[in-house]
Scaffold this motif. Structure first.
Motif: not given
Length: 317
Positions: A272, A275, A286, A290, A294
């Motif tokens: 996090y 990111l 980004e 992400r 995921t």
């Protein structure tokens, strides 16, 4: 002083400098060595030079040309501007002495008339420490600010090289951002963070807390390879996700490196943070990162539900 090589221009300044140099000659007479006081530095062979130095205040302004990278809003003519203000001190130990040959390299032994074969240099015991009072790096509409009183230190545990500077070196590296993290600030292209108001710029810490202080040993092999041991990312000198194995996975991968990188990818606290930093650098990048993370986290959930600890086991043999 002034430095300009056509690509980088730097203006360093120093105040309150000191230096003390000792030159100690070798003495091979054991009887004379035994008669010396025990608190004196004794050099049996060769010449040892010890230079203690320190600067109470130094600063440096530099500009470096940066290649164009439009995808990251880095355009032609962009410059990386760096400012640093701080203090440093240290000690350089230079011991030139005849090489100790355990086994002759050739049948006739080393060529004592060739300095490259006859002598070696020992830098063991040298040290350097830097304390930063102010430091910033500016590139267009982006800026990184280093926390005040940040410290860096290098202590040479063992370093023995020949006259061609080939050999092994082991040193301890340490850093301490004083509980804070360097800050990345970004404003709109065409402006600079220093000239923008607080409302017009975004900022985010660059490092997680575990990496804001640490200490590790770095070893340099005769062929220039790097490896790390006994890393510490907390004051308690304990192992964790970011121990020496993490740094080795980056600079000297081995069979355990994929597992270490996988564990870092599974650590959502770290990802996090990554990111958040990536979003300020480039929003499109980004989004891609992400999406990738995921999928990684989703795969981990499936593996956990199936009781699979090694992802490689899901691939048929």
């Amino acid at each position: 002083s002034y430095f300009d090589d056509g690509n980088t221009r730097s203006i360093p300044e120093m105040e309150g400098g000191r230096v003390m140099i000792q030159i100690i000659g070798g003495n091979g007479d054991e009887s004379s060595l035994n008669s010396q006081k025990t608190d004196q530095i004794i050099v049996k062979e060769g010449i040892k030079i010890i230079a203690d130095f320190g600067v109470s205040s130094f600063s440096s302004n530099s500009e470096t040309n940066v290649n164009e990278f439009p995808e990251l809003d880095i355009f032609e003519g962009s410059k990386l501007c760096t400012f640093i203000l701080g203090t440093f001190d240290g000690c350089v130990i230079f011991h030139l002495r005849p090489q100790v040959m355990v086994e002759p390299r050739v049948s006739t032994g080393p060529n004592v008339f060739n300095p490259l074969e006859a002598y070696e240099i020992d830098f063991s015991g040298s040290s350097l420490s830097l304390r930063i009072k102010e430091c910033s790096l500016n590139l267009g509409h982006r800026r990184v600010i280093v926390p005040t009183e940040t410290t860096f230190a290098v202590n040479v545990i063992k370093s023995l090289v020949n006259m061609s500077f080939e050999g092994t070196t082991q040193c301890e590296l340490s850093w301490d951002f004083q509980g804070s993290s360097p800050i990345l600030q970004v404003t709109s292209p065409g402006n600079t963070p220093a000239q923008s108001s607080h409302e017009d710029r975004q900022q985010v810490p660059v490092l997680i807390k575990d990496l804001c202080q640490g200490r590790l040993n770095m070893e340099i092999s005769p062929v220039g390879g790097l490896s790390f041991t006994q890393a510490s990312t907390s004051r308690e000198d304990k192992e964790g996700l970011y121990d020496w194995k993490f740094f080795n996975a980056i600079v000297s991968p081995d069979e355990d490196s994929p597992t270490r990188i996988r564990d870092v990818l599974y650590d959502k606290k770290t990802m996090y943070k990554l990111l958040a930093v990536t979003k300020l650098v480039n929003a499109d990048l980004e989004k891609v990162l992400r999406y990738f993370l995921t999928q990684v986290w989703r795969a981990k959930e499936i593996f956990d539900q199936e009781g699979i600890s090694e992802p490689g086991k899901v691939i048929p043999g």
